[in-house]
Design a protein around this motif. Structure first.
Motif, mmCIF file in Angstrom:
data_model
loop_
_atom_site.group_PDB
_atom_site.id
_atom_site.type_symbol
_atom_site.label_atom_id
_atom_site.label_comp_id
_atom_site.label_asym_id
_atom_site.label_seq_id
_atom_site.Cartn_x
_atom_site.Cartn_y
_atom_site.Cartn_z
ATOM 1 N N PHE A 183 46.782 40.897 52.124
ATOM 2 C CA PHE A 183 47.368 39.976 51.140
ATOM 3 C C PHE A 183 48.802 40.395 50.821
ATOM 4 N N GLY A 184 49.647 39.396 50.689
ATOM 5 C CA GLY A 184 51.039 39.651 50.326
ATOM 6 C C GLY A 184 51.228 39.540 48.818
ATOM 7 N N MET A 185 52.070 40.375 48.287
ATOM 8 C CA MET A 185 52.506 40.269 46.883
ATOM 9 C C MET A 185 53.964 40.688 46.852
ATOM 10 N N THR A 186 54.645 40.415 45.727
ATOM 11 C CA THR A 186 56.102 40.485 45.791
ATOM 12 C C THR A 186 56.721 41.834 45.469
ATOM 13 N N PHE A 187 55.976 42.667 44.743
ATOM 14 C CA PHE A 187 56.600 43.927 44.318
ATOM 15 C C PHE A 187 55.498 44.824 43.774
ATOM 16 N N PRO A 188 55.630 46.137 43.930
ATOM 17 C CA PRO A 188 54.583 47.010 43.376
ATOM 18 C C PRO A 188 54.392 46.807 41.866
ATOM 19 N N PHE A 189 55.508 46.606 41.144
ATOM 20 C CA PHE A 189 55.410 46.365 39.709
ATOM 21 C C PHE A 189 55.539 44.870 39.472
ATOM 22 N N SER A 190 54.446 44.163 39.674
ATOM 23 C CA SER A 190 54.488 42.711 39.500
ATOM 24 C C SER A 190 53.116 42.217 39.090
ATOM 25 N N ASN A 191 53.099 41.074 38.400
ATOM 26 C CA ASN A 191 51.817 40.431 38.115
ATOM 27 C C ASN A 191 51.120 40.039 39.404
ATOM 28 N N HIS A 192 51.906 39.739 40.437
ATOM 29 C CA HIS A 192 51.290 39.331 41.706
ATOM 30 C C HIS A 192 50.373 40.434 42.217
ATOM 31 N N ASN A 193 50.866 41.645 42.147
ATOM 32 C CA ASN A 193 50.079 42.802 42.530
ATOM 33 C C ASN A 193 48.873 42.965 41.597
ATOM 34 N N TYR A 194 49.147 42.942 40.283
ATOM 35 C CA TYR A 194 48.070 43.203 39.318
ATOM 36 C C TYR A 194 47.030 42.083 39.309
ATOM 37 N N GLN A 195 47.477 40.846 39.474
ATOM 38 C CA GLN A 195 46.523 39.737 39.425
ATOM 39 C C GLN A 195 45.603 39.753 40.640
ATOM 40 N N LEU A 196 46.172 40.018 41.814
ATOM 41 C CA LEU A 196 45.326 40.134 43.001
ATOM 42 C C LEU A 196 44.302 41.248 42.813
ATOM 43 N N ARG A 197 44.765 42.382 42.323
ATOM 44 C CA ARG A 197 43.875 43.527 42.131
ATOM 45 C C ARG A 197 42.785 43.230 41.105
ATOM 46 N N PHE A 198 43.202 42.651 39.981
ATOM 47 C CA PHE A 198 42.256 42.359 38.903
ATOM 48 C C PHE A 198 41.162 41.419 39.402
ATOM 49 N N TRP A 199 41.594 40.384 40.120
ATOM 50 C CA TRP A 199 40.655 39.370 40.626
ATOM 51 C C TRP A 199 39.690 39.995 41.652
ATOM 52 N N MET A 200 40.240 40.694 42.623
ATOM 53 C CA MET A 200 39.394 41.270 43.669
ATOM 54 C C MET A 200 38.430 42.300 43.091
ATOM 55 N N ALA A 201 38.941 43.150 42.209
ATOM 56 C CA ALA A 201 38.100 44.208 41.649
ATOM 57 C C ALA A 201 36.948 43.611 40.847
ATOM 58 N N ALA A 202 37.193 42.438 40.248
ATOM 59 C CA ALA A 202 36.122 41.793 39.479
ATOM 60 C C ALA A 202 34.950 41.426 40.383
ATOM 61 N N GLY A 203 35.230 41.211 41.666
ATOM 62 C CA GLY A 203 34.163 40.896 42.602
ATOM 63 C C GLY A 203 33.552 42.134 43.244
ATOM 64 N N GLY A 204 34.122 43.308 42.955
ATOM 65 C CA GLY A 204 33.592 44.543 43.519
ATOM 66 C C GLY A 204 34.421 45.099 44.668
ATOM 67 N N ILE A 205 35.583 44.506 44.900
ATOM 68 C CA ILE A 205 36.452 44.990 45.978
ATOM 69 C C ILE A 205 37.382 46.067 45.436
ATOM 70 N N ASP A 206 37.507 47.160 46.154
ATOM 71 C CA ASP A 206 38.517 48.147 45.794
ATOM 72 C C ASP A 206 39.810 47.762 46.521
ATOM 73 N N PRO A 207 40.814 47.309 45.787
ATOM 74 C CA PRO A 207 42.007 46.770 46.458
ATOM 75 C C PRO A 207 42.790 47.798 47.272
ATOM 76 N N ASP A 208 42.542 49.081 47.011
ATOM 77 C CA ASP A 208 43.246 50.095 47.794
ATOM 78 C C ASP A 208 42.456 50.531 49.023
ATOM 79 N N GLU A 209 41.148 50.307 48.978
ATOM 80 C CA GLU A 209 40.309 50.786 50.076
ATOM 81 C C GLU A 209 39.841 49.664 50.994
ATOM 82 N N ASP A 210 39.547 48.506 50.404
ATOM 83 C CA ASP A 210 38.836 47.469 51.153
ATOM 84 C C ASP A 210 39.744 46.408 51.762
ATOM 85 N N VAL A 211 40.925 46.243 51.220
ATOM 86 C CA VAL A 211 41.877 45.256 51.751
ATOM 87 C C VAL A 211 43.240 45.929 51.842
#
Lengths: 396, 240
Positions: A137-165
């Motif tokens: 998945f693409g996001m715009t910057f390490p310090f961005s809502n794009h990064n945090y929103q993707l992570r928050f959403w995926m983690a809610a489903g049980g995905i570890d955004p650093d390990e699984d994607v």
């Protein structure tokens, strides 16, 4: 009296609308400001040029302002936020292929982020079993809502955004091309890039950012604190100009002129800007529309006043994903980077007595209400997080 | 960040090469196991031909000029990356000590990801950490070059690379300006030649007479010949 000259950096995105309209529709001139709006190609450039004084102020990702003040990721420069330029405005877009895979695995309506996150988790599991490459998945910057929103959403489903994607930083203009080439399977980005992907037939908007968090400070006006102290009157005039411009943008009677003005500055068709500003987005290449009047908020009730709750939330995301450590000192720095006092003083307002809805100021789609005074216990509610704490409890 | 600042401020008696022990310190740092990126500094400091430098620039001419300059200065391991696709993967594979990137490249944000903590990737250190270094940051920004340093390198060595890049960038800008002027001159010649052709045909003039007419008109109207020639061409289009 000659006008005060200001150089302000911006990235060509619809959420710079208040800034663009302030300059191009005369609101800055009314405040006797002569603003040179400088178009930039990267957030790093905007940040660095603000830091070293090449810019007096900048259109900036809200978390970058906080990261600068905290001194994480780069040089520590005290940067403050006297005006919030935009709440929300992002969307998660996926390739048609990923969308149909998710449809096959969904246990409900994919428009519900709880359902889509679970479907994503199943897909990630399947791909692991078949030794497929992880989804990217693409996001715009390490310090961005794009990064945090993707992570928050995926983690809610049980995905570890650093390990699984894989999450990769991509400049917004490269997003659509990367989705087309299959370099990424989806992305989270601001307007107009989600719409561009839909119009080119290579992407489908899965979620608006506001479906994940009802209110997220997306872009701010950032200035260096010493500059703000030395130029109080100029800053107050700038806040007034932006406030008037934001109200003008929010008034739908001005939609045509605003969209043309913004479109001209950012180099896209006015139609794309209209869709973003009204929250009427074509979400699928075949033409389905999703409407949400919270999609992108440039002006209106409580939008422009910097909210320290938002700053605390963003700091909490930095802590959750291992970008910052949790200390009282850093927490205080993060919160005090947002300066509603400067906003109130410039506009002659008394602090508002009550917070708007949702009453935790964030309105995330899952999890406990956010209490800025209790970040540690809030973060303990999340199983998936970076510093590798013991699994304390699960919130789904 | 204070640790790093102290390290950057570290001063070494000049005139000493790097010892074997120091080399091993540097090698150790390049392994990058130090998660914070704030390891101790190698006390070496001579210009280092083993320093691996990556140039990320979509302009092949400018990248070539930079590479040549770096090679002439004794930096032998220089690699150019012109494509933004898989930029990070390529940089990781290359494992450079220094990355030079054009400020006008949106890819610059991609590099920011390297500054994040990650178990797979060693944590690099931004050059522009020392806030006393504003002048060199300013010069780099003005010249359109930005440097990221991977691992812990001494400020003096980085400064010399950066200075070199800035002068090369400026040289490139001058070259570009000259090229633009040459191109303009060529374009002007073409316009004047076509206007001469129009006049020769319409007024049955020789080439010399047509040129003389253009020149005389330009002098009378206090304009450049190319402007008069352009007017002739515009008029002849209208009369078609």
């Amino acid at each position: 009296m000659s006008a005060d000259k200001l150089r302000i950096g911006f990235i060509p995105l619809v959420d710079a609308a208040a800034l663009i309209v302030a300059v191009d529709c005369g609101f800055a001139a009314t405040e006797n400001l002569d603003i040179d709006l400088v178009r930039e190609v990267s957030w790093s450039n905007v940040r660095d040029k603000l830091n070293i004084g090449l810019f007096d102020a900048a259109h900036m990702l809200s978390p970058v302002a906080i990261a600068s003040s905290l001194g994480i990721g780069h040089v520590r420069v005290p940067v403050i936020v006297p005006f919030n330029l935009c709440l929300n405005g992002n969307a998660v877009t996926v390739s048609p292929k990923l969308y149909s895979s998710l449809q096959g695995l969904a246990d409900g309506n994919l428009a519900d982020p709880v359902v889509s996150a679970r479907a994503m988790a199943r897909l990630v599991e399947e791909r692991k079993k078949s030794n497929a490459e992880p989804l990217t998945f693409g996001m715009t910057f390490p310090f961005s809502n794009h990064n945090y929103q993707l992570r928050f959403w995926m983690a809610a489903g049980g995905i570890d955004p650093d390990e699984d994607v894989r999450l990769v930083v991509l400049p917004p203009p490269y997003m659509v091309e990367s989705l087309t080439s299959g370099h990424v399977d989806g992305f989270c980005v601001g307007a107009p890039w989600n719409s561009v992907a839909v119009d080119s037939g290579v992407g489908r908007i899965l979620h608006f950012g506001c479906e994940l968090m009802a209110r997220a400070s997306e872009k701010v006006l950032a200035v260096r604190e010493p500059w703000a102290n030395e130029n109080r009157d100029v800053l107050a005039a700038l806040i007034r100009a932006l406030s008037a411009a934001a109200a003008y943008v929010e008034d739908k009677n001005n939609l045509a002129i605003v969209s043309e003005t913004v479109a001209k500055r950012i180099g896209v068709s006015a139609d794309l800007v209209v869709r973003s500003l009204t929250g009427n987005l074509k979400i699928a290449p075949e033409g389905a529309i999703r409407a949400d009047n919270r999609y992108m908020l440039i002006g209106g009730s409580g939008v422009n006043r910097p909210d320290p709750v938002q700053a605390a939330w963003l700091y909490a995301q930095m802590v959750r994903w291992g970008q910052a450590i949790l200390t009282d000192e850093l927490y205080a720095v993060a919160q005090s980077a947002f300066r509603p006092d400067l906003y109130d003083a410039a506009l002659g307002l008394a602090p508002p007595p009550d917070k708007g809805t949702p009453h935790d100021g964030i309105g995330a789609f899952v999890g406990p209400k956010f209490d800025p005074a209790a970040i540690a216990s809030h973060l303990d509610a999340w199983r998936i997080r970076r510093p590798g704490r013991p699994h304390l409890s699960v919130v789904h | 960040m204070t640790g790093l600042r102290e390290r950057l401020a570290f001063k070494r008696p000049s005139g000493f090469g790097r010892s074997a022990a120091e080399n091993s310190v540097l090698a150790e740092m390049r392994k990058g196991s130090d998660q914070s990126g704030h390891g101790s500094s190698p006390p070496g400091g001579q210009r280092d031909s083993t320093l691996k430098i990556a140039i990320v620039d979509e302009s092949p001419v400018r990248a070539a000029i930079l590479e040549d300059g770096l090679r002439e200065a004794g930096f032998l391991q220089v690699e150019r990356i012109a494509e933004h696709r898989n930029l990070l993967a390529r940089i990781y594979a290359l494992d450079p000590d220094v990355i030079l990137i054009d400020l006008e490249s949106p890819s610059r944000d991609m590099l920011e990801q390297m500054f994040q903590m990650s178990r797979a990737v060693k944590r690099p250190v931004a050059m522009f950490v020392d806030q006393s270094d504003r002048a060199s940051i300013q010069a780099a920004v003005d010249a359109g070059v930005s440097a990221y340093i991977v691992g812990g390198l001494r400020k003096e060595r980085i400064t010399s690379i950066l200075d070199l890049c800035i002068s090369r960038f400026n040289a490139f800008s001058r070259l570009q300006a000259e090229l633009d002027r040459a191109k303009d001159a060529l374009d002007e010649r073409k316009v004047i030649d076509r206007a001469k052709g129009v006049l020769m045909k319409a007024k049955k003039l020789s080439e010399e007479e047509a040129y003389a007419l253009l020149r005389k008109t330009a002098m009378n109207e206090n304009k450049k010949i190319v402007d008069i020639a352009q007017s002739v061409l515009t008029a002849s289009e209208l009369f078609k």
